[in-house]
Motif scaffolding. Structure first.
Motif, PDB file in Angstrom:
ATOM      1  N   UNK A  46       0.838  -1.205   0.000  1.00 14.41           N
ATOM      2  CA  UNK A  46       0.000   0.000   0.000  1.00 14.41           C
ATOM      3  C   UNK A  46       0.869   1.250   0.000  1.00 14.41           C
ATOM      4  N   UNK A  47       0.585   2.191  -0.904  1.00 13.97           N
ATOM      5  CA  UNK A  47       1.327   3.452  -0.955  1.00 13.97           C
ATOM      6  C   UNK A  47       0.340   4.608  -1.090  1.00 13.97           C
ATOM      7  N   UNK A  48       0.547   5.628  -0.275  1.00 13.59           N
ATOM      8  CA  UNK A  48      -0.329   6.796  -0.341  1.00 13.59           C
ATOM      9  C   UNK A  48      -0.127   7.530  -1.664  1.00 13.59           C
ATOM     10  N   UNK A  49      -1.229   8.002  -2.234  1.00 15.52           N
ATOM     11  CA  UNK A  49      -1.122   8.815  -3.448  1.00 15.52           C
ATOM     12  C   UNK A  49      -0.739  10.224  -3.002  1.00 15.52           C
ATOM     13  N   UNK A  50       0.462  10.652  -3.366  1.00 14.41           N
ATOM     14  CA  UNK A  50       0.977  11.942  -2.906  1.00 14.41           C
ATOM     15  C   UNK A  50       0.317  13.100  -3.620  1.00 14.41           C
ATOM     16  N   UNK A  51       0.063  12.898  -4.895  1.00 13.59           N
ATOM     17  CA  UNK A  51      -0.520  13.963  -5.695  1.00 13.59           C
ATOM     18  C   UNK A  51      -1.036  13.326  -6.979  1.00 13.59           C
ATOM     19  N   UNK A  52      -1.838  14.089  -7.725  1.00 17.75           N
ATOM     20  CA  UNK A  52      -2.344  13.567  -8.989  1.00 17.75           C
ATOM     21  C   UNK A  52      -2.590  14.700  -9.951  1.00 17.75           C
ATOM     22  N   UNK A  53      -2.448  14.405 -11.217  1.00 19.15           N
ATOM     23  CA  UNK A  53      -2.716  15.377 -12.271  1.00 19.15           C
ATOM     24  C   UNK A  53      -3.725  14.739 -13.229  1.00 19.15           C
ATOM     25  N   UNK A  54      -5.019  15.006 -12.998  1.00 23.81           N
ATOM     26  CA  UNK A  54      -6.042  14.347 -13.826  1.00 23.81           C
ATOM     27  C   UNK A  54      -5.896  14.695 -15.315  1.00 23.81           C
ATOM     28  N   UNK A  55      -5.446  15.903 -15.609  1.00 25.83           N
ATOM     29  CA  UNK A  55      -5.313  16.300 -17.016  1.00 25.83           C
ATOM     30  C   UNK A  55      -4.223  15.482 -17.704  1.00 25.83           C
ATOM     31  N   UNK A  56      -3.111  15.311 -17.010  1.00 25.62           N
ATOM     32  CA  UNK A  56      -2.006  14.533 -17.582  1.00 25.62           C
ATOM     33  C   UNK A  56      -2.211  13.032 -17.385  1.00 25.62           C
ATOM     34  N   UNK A  57      -3.165  12.670 -16.522  1.00 32.66           N
ATOM     35  CA  UNK A  57      -3.426  11.260 -16.266  1.00 32.66           C
ATOM     36  C   UNK A  57      -2.336  10.580 -15.459  1.00 32.66           C
ATOM     37  N   UNK A  58      -1.723  11.353 -14.549  1.00 38.51           N
ATOM     38  CA  UNK A  58      -0.629  10.768 -13.759  1.00 38.51           C
ATOM     39  C   UNK A  58      -0.904  10.884 -12.260  1.00 38.51           C
ATOM     40  N   UNK A  59      -0.285   9.969 -11.513  1.00 37.18           N
ATOM     41  CA  UNK A  59      -0.300  10.065 -10.056  1.00 37.18           C
ATOM     42  C   UNK A  59       1.139  10.090  -9.552  1.00 37.18           C
ATOM     43  N   UNK A  60       1.322  10.697  -8.381  1.00 42.18           N
ATOM     44  CA  UNK A  60       2.652  10.781  -7.780  1.00 42.18           C
ATOM     45  C   UNK A  60       2.689   9.934  -6.513  1.00 42.18           C
ATOM     46  N   UNK A  61       3.710   9.109  -6.413  1.00 42.34           N
ATOM     47  CA  UNK A  61       3.890   8.299  -5.208  1.00 42.34           C
ATOM     48  C   UNK A  61       5.209   8.677  -4.550  1.00 42.34           C
ATOM     49  N   UNK A  62       5.193   8.769  -3.223  1.00 38.57           N
ATOM     50  CA  UNK A  62       6.436   8.951  -2.490  1.00 38.57           C
ATOM     51  C   UNK A  62       6.765   7.596  -1.864  1.00 38.57           C
ATOM     52  N   UNK A  63       7.894   7.056  -2.203  1.00 45.14           N
ATOM     53  CA  UNK A  63       8.184   5.685  -1.791  1.00 45.14           C
ATOM     54  C   UNK A  63       9.457   5.624  -0.971  1.00 45.14           C
ATOM     55  N   UNK A  64       9.318   5.135   0.258  1.00 46.20           N
ATOM     56  CA  UNK A  64      10.492   4.940   1.098  1.00 46.20           C
ATOM     57  C   UNK A  64      11.001   3.526   0.862  1.00 46.20           C
ATOM     58  N   UNK A  65      12.199   3.430   0.315  1.00 42.98           N
ATOM     59  CA  UNK A  65      12.739   2.128  -0.062  1.00 42.98           C
ATOM     60  C   UNK A  65      13.491   1.524   1.116  1.00 42.98           C
ATOM     61  N   UNK A  66      12.737   0.849   1.980  1.00 46.10           N
ATOM     62  CA  UNK A  66      13.383   0.262   3.155  1.00 46.10           C
ATOM     63  C   UNK A  66      13.278  -1.256   3.157  1.00 46.10           C
ATOM     64  N   UNK A  67      12.305  -1.795   2.429  1.00 44.11           N
ATOM     65  CA  UNK A  67      12.173  -3.249   2.363  1.00 44.11           C
ATOM     66  C   UNK A  67      12.617  -3.728   0.993  1.00 44.11           C
ATOM     67  N   UNK A  68      12.696  -5.054   0.846  1.00 43.05           N
ATOM     68  CA  UNK A  68      13.143  -5.642  -0.413  1.00 43.05           C
ATOM     69  C   UNK A  68      12.215  -5.219  -1.550  1.00 43.05           C
ATOM     70  N   UNK A  69      10.892  -5.228  -1.278  1.00 42.70           N
ATOM     71  CA  UNK A  69       9.938  -4.928  -2.346  1.00 42.70           C
ATOM     72  C   UNK A  69       9.969  -3.468  -2.761  1.00 42.70           C
ATOM     73  N   UNK A  70      10.021  -2.560  -1.775  1.00 41.33           N
ATOM     74  CA  UNK A  70      10.038  -1.138  -2.130  1.00 41.33           C
ATOM     75  C   UNK A  70      11.349  -0.778  -2.833  1.00 41.33           C
TER      76      UNK A  70
END
Lengths: 282, 469
Positions: A46-70
């Motif tokens: 699960x990752x929080x959606x940090x921001x989104x740009x509906x016009x560009x069709x993009x979302x921004x994720x802030x990801x802390x890479x602390x585990x193997x998967x992240x």
């Protein structure tokens, strides 16, 4: 498949990633999250959606890479793809004009705070943002949050930037000062930080909201893994949350459940390390 | 080959036994337990069918498979024809041949069962479906339906959704399935373990639908990514089959201890995420020597047999009624027992006991005795005073059931719900919104794969009628 449009490093182990996800960008509200699975065989995260740009069709994720998967997720290059992104999930933040609001972010929680601060500012609140980090290099999004806030306060445990100490220092000063005391507090960060904030605001009765990030599998209200005790009720963070009344959350229980797979993850970590070492040796 | 044995000759044939992996071997791996019939066994079993005129078996099948007809084709060794008949009635025959409770449906009504053993209809269904998967080149080509130009959105890629999609596609409608998870199959994939229903079977059944022109979009959560209203705008009709939701909690102390799972979490980790099953799965699962599973249904059996395969030395079913009252299939109970599962009957949990550092250590239970029958016709269990005792356990799994999923319905205010949050739909699946139909667990609460499929089939017929108006 969801294409990576940009991927920048904000701080040590912290990436800001922009993905093409038009439907999610259109539907998403502050406080919601996505479930991300990099590839076949990988975990759902699960990752929080940090921001989104509906016009560009993009979302921004802030990801802390602390585990193997992240770590694997953030290593996806620009132009590369993430196999699965599902959302937006969870309830949107209840936004209203409280008046004076303090937003407290600790570590990667600061990134989760960003969409809340943005929405609260748009609703006309007077915002003081307090960012905490271990040291200067763990303090993130100061400029972005500063631009949305009336006051920006920074605390570091080693005093390398801003106040020396914890976020609770400046917060308790504000609470004690009738001219600056907030009507509402939002806190996102490590569980002990959120618990400390809740303890500060409980006595004066200041409405306090925290965003929780418990263990989750599907994120769609099926598995029940994300359950958390809120007052006398068992709540499911993925459908009832992720935001809850801080004064009712059982933080100790949440903290404890988060350690459920510590041993299994350490074993996997060691195995991944071995694999990597073998590959390097080749 | 013809199927012209006399009734007397047919009556003389004994019911076939399904070949199985030996219990001691299978209880340590996830290989499929039932191995399937050989050609000779299938032929001989098909000849047992009396081809009676009453066709009671068909009435017992929620999707109305033409059972005597496909068995007759099989007895004539005409497998392409048997396939055509079977697939014409059932979108997922290889699944049904494995997980349907035939003993309470078609086989329960078989005339041969009145005196002796019913025809093994389920085994024969599986045999034909498996043969068809392996012989795509020998199948009879169905005429492509004339496209109707109508579009249907199906919410959920589980048994109800897949069945409806298959039916609608064969009627010439353009179908798109929206699935919330990252893979197809719904409960067939996340719920039912590999040893009962190999994932490859789901992939192959889904491939048949894709070939029919059905579109599938994963990672789309209706109610969140898109709403029912949006689907209503973009499609000519909608079928909601998004399945069950949050686990029903036990509401006993200790439920949030580490090592307490809801059945869906435990099964999803192992089945969908391959935890403990594939070495390179990134998703972890706890493994303990003593595992207590609370509940008496098929989900409880799936959990306890999975726990056994993950290495539990004591894998236990804790059930508050007696074995005769268990809703699980007889075959599941038999297989579980063979695999060393312990059945602790007439026992209800009262608390989960933990260690100082928050891990489960035991399940506190009390003994029950059966009183008079309740509304469900089963005898009501009553606690025996002073009978509390502890069962040591490192993992406790709650398999008592699920509640309605609120995600879709929360953003569909016009959709009428009952007091439990399930969608209200009539016999044909019509909901309170014109053009929006529903079926499966979101309507029924927790039920079976085949009932969900029956809903899908009936709703598809109703949707077809609606689209022709």
């Amino acid at each position: 498949m969801f294409q990576v449009v940009s991927n920048e490093i904000l701080a040590e182990n912290l990436h800001k990633m922009v993905l093409v996800a038009p439907r999610i960008a259109r539907a998403r509200k502050a406080g919601q999250f996505v479930m991300v699975r990099l590839a076949q065989g990988e975990e759902r995260i699960p990752l929080t959606i940090g921001d989104a740009d509906p016009a560009a069709g993009t979302i921004t994720l802030f990801i802390q890479a602390i585990g193997a998967s992240t770590r694997k997720i953030v290593s996806t290059p620009v132009g590369g793809f993430i196999r699965d992104v599902a959302g937006p999930l969870g309830k949107e933040t209840h936004i209203t004009n409280w008046g004076r609001v303090v937003c407290v972010g600790g570590g990667v929680g600061t990134a989760v705070l960003f969409p809340l601060v943005k929405a609260l500012a748009e609703a006309g609140n007077e915002i003081t943002t307090i960012i905490g980090g271990r040291s200067e290099r763990y303090v993130i999004l100061a400029d972005e949050l500063g631009a949305l806030s009336k006051n920006l306060l920074i605390t570091t445990e080693d005093g390398s930037l801003g106040y020396k100490g914890f976020v609770t220092g400046p917060l308790s000063e504000m609470i004690a000062d009738p001219a600056r005391a907030p009507q509402a507090v939002f806190a996102v960060g490590p569980v002990p930080m959120m618990k400390a904030v809740a303890n500060l605001t409980r006595e004066p009765g200041i409405e306090t909201i925290v965003s929780l990030n418990p263990i989750m599998i599907d994120g769609t209200g099926m598995c029940g893994g994300c359950r958390v005790q809120v007052g006398t009720e068992t709540k499911f963070a993925c459908v009832d949350g992720p935001e809850f009344d801080a004064h009712l959350v059982d933080f100790d229980g949440l903290s404890d459940r988060l350690t459920s797979y510590r041993k299994e993850e350490a074993t996997r970590h060691a195995a991944e390390g071995c694999k990597l070492a073998k590959e390097v040796a080749k | 080959m013809s199927n012209d044995l006399s009734p007397k000759e047919r009556m003389a044939i004994d019911r076939v036994h399904m070949p199985e992996l030996p219990a001691d071997e299978r209880s340590t791996n996830f290989e499929e337990v039932n191995l399937g019939l050989s050609a000779d066994q299938a032929l001989s079993e098909a000849q047992r069918c009396l081809q009676c005129k009453t066709r009671n078996c068909v009435a017992g099948c929620p999707v109305g498979v033409s059972i005597p007809e496909f068995i007759d084709a099989l007895a004539c060794d005409d497998l392409p024809k048997a396939t055509q008949i079977l697939r014409g009635d059932n979108a997922l025959p290889a699944v049904c041949g494995r997980v349907c409770p035939q003993e309470t449906q078609c086989e329960a009504l078989c005339v041969r069962g009145k005196k002796g053993d019913a025809v093994a209809i389920g085994y024969l269904e599986r045999y034909v479906a498996d043969w068809a998967m392996l012989h795509p080149d020998r199948l009879l080509k169905a005429a492509k339906p004339e496209p109707t130009g109508k579009t249907v959105a199906v919410v959920g890629c589980g048994p109800a959704g897949l069945t409806a999609a298959g039916e609608l596609a064969r009627m010439g409608h353009q179908v798109t399935i929206f699935e919330a998870l990252h893979d197809t199959g719904g409960v067939l994939r996340y719920g039912i373990p590999e040893f009962r229903l190999p994932k490859e079977i789901i992939d192959r059944e889904v491939a048949v639908l894709l070939e029919l022109g059905v579109g599938i979009e994963c990672n789309v959560i209706i109610g969140k990514t898109l709403t029912v209203a949006e689907l209503r705008d973009d499609f000519d009709a909608v079928f909601i089959a998004n399945g069950a939701g949050l686990p029903t909690m036990l509401n006993i102390p200790g439920e949030n201890l580490k090592g307490v799972y809801a059945a869906n979490e435990f099964l999803t980790r192992v089945n969908l995420m391959e935890a403990g099953r594939k070495e390179d799965s990134a998703t972890p699962i706890l493994q303990r020597d003593e595992v207590a599973v609370i509940g008496g249904g098929n989900t409880a059996m799936d959990c306890v047999r999975t726990a056994r395969r993950l290495g539990a030395k004591r894998a236990m079913i804790i059930y508050r009624r007696g074995e005769a009252e268990m809703p699980a299939r007889i075959e599941e109970i038999k297989h579980a027992k063979e695999e060393g599962v312990e059945f602790v009957m007439l026992t209800a949990p009262v608390a989960i006991i933990g260690t100082e550092d928050g891990w489960v250590s035991a399940l506190r239970c009390q003994k029950m005795e059966l009183g008079p029958a309740d509304d469900s016709g089963r005898r009501r269990p009553q606690p025996v005073d002073g009978s509390e005792f502890d069962i040591p356990a490192g993992i406790v799994i709650n398999a008592v059931g699920t509640n309605a999923n609120p995600l879709l319905t929360a953003t569909a205010p016009d959709l009428n719900l009952n007091k439990w949050g399930n969608v209200v739909a009539d016999e044909e699946g019509q909901t309170s919104i014109p053009g929006v139909f529903a079926g499966g667990d979101i309507v029924r609460g927790g039920a079976t794969v085949i009932l969900a499929m029956g809903d899908g089939k009936r709703a598809a017929a109703a949707i077809d009628q609606y689209l022709k108006r």
